[in-house]
Design a protein around this motif. Structure first.
Motif, mmCIF file in Angstrom:
data_model
loop_
_atom_site.group_PDB
_atom_site.id
_atom_site.type_symbol
_atom_site.label_atom_id
_atom_site.label_comp_id
_atom_site.label_asym_id
_atom_site.label_seq_id
_atom_site.Cartn_x
_atom_site.Cartn_y
_atom_site.Cartn_z
ATOM 1 N N VAL A 51 0.873 -1.172 0.000
ATOM 2 C CA VAL A 51 0.000 0.000 0.000
ATOM 3 C C VAL A 51 0.911 1.222 0.000
ATOM 4 C CG1 VAL A 51 -1.902 1.164 1.167
ATOM 5 C CG2 VAL A 51 -1.652 -1.320 1.367
ATOM 6 N N LEU B 74 -4.280 -6.603 4.318
ATOM 7 C CA LEU B 74 -3.329 -5.502 4.373
ATOM 8 C C LEU B 74 -3.211 -4.970 5.793
ATOM 9 C CD1 LEU B 74 -4.898 -3.480 1.393
ATOM 10 C CD2 LEU B 74 -3.366 -5.455 1.261
ATOM 11 N N ASP C 35 -8.295 -3.982 4.536
ATOM 12 C CA ASP C 35 -7.286 -3.066 5.053
ATOM 13 C C ASP C 35 -7.475 -2.901 6.563
ATOM 14 O OD1 ASP C 35 -5.517 -1.056 5.581
ATOM 15 O OD2 ASP C 35 -6.203 0.275 3.977
ATOM 16 N N GLY D 213 -0.340 -8.030 2.342
ATOM 17 C CA GLY D 213 -0.068 -6.641 2.016
ATOM 18 C C GLY D 213 0.344 -5.848 3.235
ATOM 19 N N ASP D 214 1.141 -4.812 3.024
ATOM 20 C CA ASP D 214 1.513 -3.902 4.107
ATOM 21 C C ASP D 214 1.756 -2.514 3.527
ATOM 22 O OD1 ASP D 214 4.191 -3.769 3.098
ATOM 23 O OD2 ASP D 214 4.759 -5.522 4.264
ATOM 24 N N TYR D 215 2.126 -1.587 4.392
ATOM 25 C CA TYR D 215 2.294 -0.194 3.990
ATOM 26 C C TYR D 215 3.749 0.157 3.690
ATOM 27 C CZ TYR D 215 -2.527 1.143 5.074
ATOM 28 O OH TYR D 215 -3.896 1.268 5.060
#
Length: 351
Positions: A9, A192, A158, A236-238
């Motif tokens: 992300v 995420l 998310d 998913g990650d930031y």
């Protein structure tokens, strides 16, 4: 159901775009970023096409394998103009539109219409920043009913910031997935979470800090449940910034900033941060010393592991007589993302 190994992300900022451009081809092929426009407070609708192009043109060029483009901070008065500006990249490029259950009806309708025209799909981003709310599932069901079965849909669950202070994130993710997965024949689904903390100077009093990868633990917790969807759930990650960084509005022409920054390194269980200096007579020595502390770690994987490790090695071994290769905030973010994204892909099953 199938999808990308890894959904980072990312903000539509040069450091993130630059990292994606520089990834090795096999790593890039495993990634489908969820790109986020920053807030554009007060921007008039007639100026948005130009503003969007400034941010998304580089993203589109770097997204040869696809991804999603979202404007999560768009103001109500900007909805129509943002949808029109972004639709070009969805219809003629490789990016997919995004909507979610908390968006306005106008934004949902615009994203669905774009998805129908581009014929390649729609990202449904469901935010769960605390406990799962069953009403969200009802809103997703309504959104999917208006979308229709002819549009392929991707679930982007998310969880927002996932740090050690949120130990029940895995349980809440499971509650959400159990409610959402039966609602559609999802083309893909990804979990995420943001794990890097917002770093302050007092957190690095001794020059470094370590934080656990709670969002990585959350994903593994969900995968270990034995649910039918678990083996196919994407991660998913930031990236290497806290989730709150996406909401930072651009500040054109801003100068100055804090006299310090951080070098970042991702290991199997931790995020390691080392304090560096943005200015001062000792900047070169301090920054090369910080990079040297990283490459001397037992967890360091060697300069050949990826471009992030290569940059850190070059920084650590550079001369004290010149600042070449020492970098600045944007380069530290880019190198951190290169190392982090490469390591994540290599750590995932099939990576």
């Amino acid at each position: 159901m199938s999808g990308p190994l890894y959904v980072p992300v990312l903000p539509t900022r040069p450091h993130a775009v630059g990292a994606c451009r520089r990834l090795w081809p096999d790593v890039r092929a495993a990634i489908r970023p969820l790109w986020n426009l920053p807030p554009l407070p007060g921007a008039a609708p007639e100026t948005l096409t130009t503003l969007v192009g400034k941010y998304v043109d580089p993203v589109s060029a770097a997204s040869r394998h696809g991804g999603w483009i979202d404007a999560p901070f768009g103001e109500d008065a900007q909805t129509a103009a943002l949808a029109e500006a972004l639709s070009v990249y969805c219809e003629w490029g490789r990016l997919l539109p995004v909507t979610g259950p908390e968006r306005t009806e106008a934004q949902q309708a615009a994203a669905v219409e774009t998805a129908r025209r581009c014929l390649r799909g729609l990202g449904v981003r469901v935010r769960v920043t605390g406990e799962w709310d069953g009403h969200l599932g009802e809103h997703v069901r309504d959104l999917l009913a208006r979308t229709g079965p002819e549009v392929p849909v991707d679930l982007l669950l998310d969880m927002g910031a996932v740090l050690d202070g949120r130990p029940d994130a895995g349980k809440e993710a499971l509650r959400a997935l159990d409610a959402l997965m039966p609602l559609a024949v999802w083309r893909s689904a990804a979990l995420l979470g943001g794990g890097f903390p917002r770093v302050t100077a007092d957190m690095l009093e001794d020059g470094s800090g370590e934080w656990s990868r709670a969002e990585w633990r959350m994903w593994h917790e969900v995968r270990a449940t034995g649910s039918a969807y678990a083996p196919l759930l994407g991660y998913g990650d930031y990236g290497v910034q806290p989730s709150s960084a996406l909401a930072q509005a651009p500040a054109p022409g801003r100068k100055g900033g804090p006299p310090w920054g951080v070098l970042r390194y991702t290991t199997d269980s931790s995020y390691l941060l080392f304090k560096v200096r943005t200015r001062g007579s000792d900047r070169i020595a301090v920054n090369r010393s910080a990079a040297r502390r990283i490459i001397e770690l037992p967890e360091f994987r060697g300069a050949g592991a990826g471009q992030g490790e290569e940059w850190l090695s070059d920084c650590a071994n550079g001369p004290l007589s010149t600042s070449e290769g020492v970098g600045g905030p944007a380069e530290w973010l880019r190198a951190g993302n290169l190392q982090h994204m490469t390591y994540v892909v290599r750590s995932l099953p099939g990576g």
